[in-house]
Design a protein around this motif. Structure first.
Motif, PDB file in Angstrom:
ATOM      1  N   MET A 115      -8.093  -4.118   7.131  1.00  0.00           N
ATOM      2  CA  MET A 115      -6.776  -4.849   7.497  1.00  0.00           C
ATOM      3  C   MET A 115      -6.118  -4.234   8.799  1.00  0.00           C
ATOM      4  SD  MET A 115      -3.931  -4.016   4.806  1.00  0.00           S
ATOM      5  CE  MET A 115      -4.888  -4.198   3.444  1.00  0.00           C
ATOM      6  N   SER A 116      -5.555  -4.779   9.666  1.00  0.00           N
ATOM      7  CA  SER A 116      -4.944  -4.386  10.804  1.00  0.00           C
ATOM      8  C   SER A 116      -3.808  -3.214  10.601  1.00  0.00           C
ATOM      9  CB  SER A 116      -4.326  -5.110  11.761  1.00  0.00           C
ATOM     10  OG  SER A 116      -3.235  -5.893  11.379  1.00  0.00           O
ATOM     11  N   PRO A 117      -3.520  -2.443  11.207  1.00  0.00           N
ATOM     12  CA  PRO A 117      -2.359  -1.394  11.109  1.00  0.00           C
ATOM     13  C   PRO A 117      -1.189  -2.153  10.771  1.00  0.00           C
ATOM     14  CG  PRO A 117      -3.412  -0.671  12.875  1.00  0.00           C
ATOM     15  CD  PRO A 117      -4.002  -2.207  12.467  1.00  0.00           C
ATOM     16  N   GLY A 118      -0.908  -3.359  11.155  1.00  0.00           N
ATOM     17  CA  GLY A 118       0.369  -3.873  10.890  1.00  0.00           C
ATOM     18  C   GLY A 118       0.462  -4.568   9.600  1.00  0.00           C
ATOM     19  N   GLU A 119      -0.934  -5.067   9.346  1.00  0.00           N
ATOM     20  CA  GLU A 119      -0.822  -5.567   7.754  1.00  0.00           C
ATOM     21  C   GLU A 119      -0.864  -4.626   6.786  1.00  0.00           C
ATOM     22  OE1 GLU A 119      -3.925  -9.359   8.440  1.00  0.00           O
ATOM     23  OE2 GLU A 119      -4.706  -7.473   8.577  1.00  0.00           O
ATOM     24  N   ARG A 120      -1.553  -3.338   7.081  1.00  0.00           N
ATOM     25  CA  ARG A 120      -1.358  -2.209   6.031  1.00  0.00           C
ATOM     26  C   ARG A 120      -0.011  -1.942   5.913  1.00  0.00           C
ATOM     27  NH1 ARG A 120      -5.571   0.233   4.604  1.00  0.00           N
ATOM     28  NH2 ARG A 120      -6.743  -0.405   6.536  1.00  0.00           N
TER      29      ARG A 120
ATOM     30  N   GLN B  77       1.770  -1.824   2.144  1.00  0.00           N
ATOM     31  CA  GLN B  77       2.409  -0.777   1.722  1.00  0.00           C
ATOM     32  C   GLN B  77       4.025  -0.882   1.336  1.00  0.00           C
ATOM     33  OE1 GLN B  77       1.467   2.241   4.732  1.00  0.00           O
ATOM     34  NE2 GLN B  77      -0.403   2.771   3.599  1.00  0.00           N
ATOM     35  N   ALA B  78       4.722  -1.835   2.348  1.00  0.00           N
ATOM     36  CA  ALA B  78       6.084  -1.913   2.058  1.00  0.00           C
ATOM     37  C   ALA B  78       6.181  -3.003   1.081  1.00  0.00           C
ATOM     38  CB  ALA B  78       6.728  -2.686   3.380  1.00  0.00           C
ATOM     39  N   SER B  79       5.295  -3.997   0.772  1.00  0.00           N
ATOM     40  CA  SER B  79       5.500  -4.646  -0.400  1.00  0.00           C
ATOM     41  C   SER B  79       5.016  -4.121  -1.892  1.00  0.00           C
ATOM     42  CB  SER B  79       4.257  -5.834  -0.078  1.00  0.00           C
ATOM     43  OG  SER B  79       4.474  -6.666   0.989  1.00  0.00           O
ATOM     44  N   LEU B  80       4.228  -3.053  -1.552  1.00  0.00           N
ATOM     45  CA  LEU B  80       4.101  -2.417  -2.779  1.00  0.00           C
ATOM     46  C   LEU B  80       5.350  -1.362  -3.250  1.00  0.00           C
ATOM     47  CD1 LEU B  80       0.547  -0.947  -2.277  1.00  0.00           C
ATOM     48  CD2 LEU B  80       1.027  -2.292  -4.206  1.00  0.00           C
ATOM     49  N   ARG B  81       5.873  -0.825  -2.423  1.00  0.00           N
ATOM     50  CA  ARG B  81       7.138   0.015  -2.486  1.00  0.00           C
ATOM     51  C   ARG B  81       8.255  -1.179  -2.939  1.00  0.00           C
ATOM     52  NH1 ARG B  81       5.694   2.607   2.396  1.00  0.00           N
ATOM     53  NH2 ARG B  81       7.007   1.030   3.561  1.00  0.00           N
ATOM     54  N   GLN B  82       8.388  -2.326  -2.434  1.00  0.00           N
ATOM     55  CA  GLN B  82       9.338  -3.334  -3.007  1.00  0.00           C
ATOM     56  C   GLN B  82       9.051  -3.513  -4.347  1.00  0.00           C
ATOM     57  OE1 GLN B  82       9.748  -6.749  -0.761  1.00  0.00           O
ATOM     58  NE2 GLN B  82      11.747  -7.036  -1.412  1.00  0.00           N
ATOM     59  N   GLY B  83       8.058  -3.922  -4.657  1.00  0.00           N
ATOM     60  CA  GLY B  83       7.402  -4.159  -5.920  1.00  0.00           C
ATOM     61  C   GLY B  83       7.614  -3.100  -6.993  1.00  0.00           C
ATOM     62  N   GLU B  84       7.565  -1.835  -6.434  1.00  0.00           N
ATOM     63  CA  GLU B  84       7.866  -0.644  -7.502  1.00  0.00           C
ATOM     64  C   GLU B  84       9.287  -0.661  -8.024  1.00  0.00           C
ATOM     65  OE1 GLU B  84       6.290   2.636  -5.667  1.00  0.00           O
ATOM     66  OE2 GLU B  84       4.044   2.301  -6.216  1.00  0.00           O
ATOM     67  N   MET B  85      10.025  -0.765  -6.655  1.00  0.00           N
ATOM     68  CA  MET B  85      11.546  -0.747  -7.006  1.00  0.00           C
ATOM     69  C   MET B  85      12.122  -1.949  -7.775  1.00  0.00           C
ATOM     70  SD  MET B  85      13.001   0.444  -3.096  1.00  0.00           S
ATOM     71  CE  MET B  85      13.710  -1.266  -2.764  1.00  0.00           C
TER      72      MET B  85
ATOM     73  N   ALA C 275      -2.812   3.055  -5.761  1.00  0.00           N
ATOM     74  CA  ALA C 275      -2.516   1.744  -5.069  1.00  0.00           C
ATOM     75  C   ALA C 275      -2.624   2.010  -3.668  1.00  0.00           C
ATOM     76  CB  ALA C 275      -1.123   1.135  -5.478  1.00  0.00           C
ATOM     77  N   ALA C 276      -1.876   3.284  -3.115  1.00  0.00           N
ATOM     78  CA  ALA C 276      -2.112   3.479  -1.715  1.00  0.00           C
ATOM     79  C   ALA C 276      -3.613   3.736  -1.346  1.00  0.00           C
ATOM     80  CB  ALA C 276      -1.231   4.494  -1.262  1.00  0.00           C
ATOM     81  N   ASP C 277      -4.119   4.488  -2.174  1.00  0.00           N
ATOM     82  CA  ASP C 277      -5.722   4.771  -1.914  1.00  0.00           C
ATOM     83  C   ASP C 277      -6.549   3.363  -1.967  1.00  0.00           C
ATOM     84  OD1 ASP C 277      -7.743   6.410  -1.423  1.00  0.00           O
ATOM     85  OD2 ASP C 277      -8.364   6.326  -3.572  1.00  0.00           O
ATOM     86  N   THR C 278      -6.222   2.388  -2.791  1.00  0.00           N
ATOM     87  CA  THR C 278      -6.910   1.149  -3.011  1.00  0.00           C
ATOM     88  C   THR C 278      -6.870   0.282  -1.575  1.00  0.00           C
ATOM     89  OG1 THR C 278      -6.525   1.275  -5.259  1.00  0.00           O
ATOM     90  CG2 THR C 278      -7.247  -0.825  -4.157  1.00  0.00           C
ATOM     91  N   LEU C 279      -5.614   0.486  -0.888  1.00  0.00           N
ATOM     92  CA  LEU C 279      -5.256  -0.085   0.358  1.00  0.00           C
ATOM     93  C   LEU C 279      -6.088   0.447   1.325  1.00  0.00           C
ATOM     94  CD1 LEU C 279      -1.627  -0.678   0.453  1.00  0.00           C
ATOM     95  CD2 LEU C 279      -3.289  -2.406   0.281  1.00  0.00           C
TER      96      LEU C 279
END
Length: 81
Positions: free
Chosen positions: A22-27, A31-39, A13-17
């Motif tokens: 996208m801008s560094p802020g969007e990235r 990534q934070a959204s992916l981590r939250q989704g995993e939790m 998933a991180a590699d796909t991103l």
């Protein structure tokens, strides 16, 4: 602790991103959204396991109560006269 499959999926998933423009802020936000989704997914999986165990215990308890009320069939009165 995460299993090997979970770690691999996170890396994929991180590699796909990395391949999405996208801008560094969007990235960072993605990534934070992916981590939250995993939790959240882990929390739901644990909760479903706990609920399954709880319902199993309840079913066993109800079964034991229902079985206890049945009279024993054909039990001889020992000693015989």
């Amino acid at each position: 602790m995460k299993s090997v499959d979970q770690v691999i999926e996170s890396v994929i998933a991180a590699d796909t991103l990395d391949h999405i423009r996208m801008s560094p802020g969007e990235r960072r936000a993605a990534q934070a959204s992916l981590r939250q989704g995993e939790m959240i997914a882990e929390m739901l999986m644990r909760a479903s396991e706990d609920l399954r165990r709880l319902f199993s215990l309840i079913a066993r308890g109800v079964g034991a109560v229902l079985h206890r009320g049945k009279p024993a069939a054909a039990t001889p009165a020992w000693p015989l006269p």
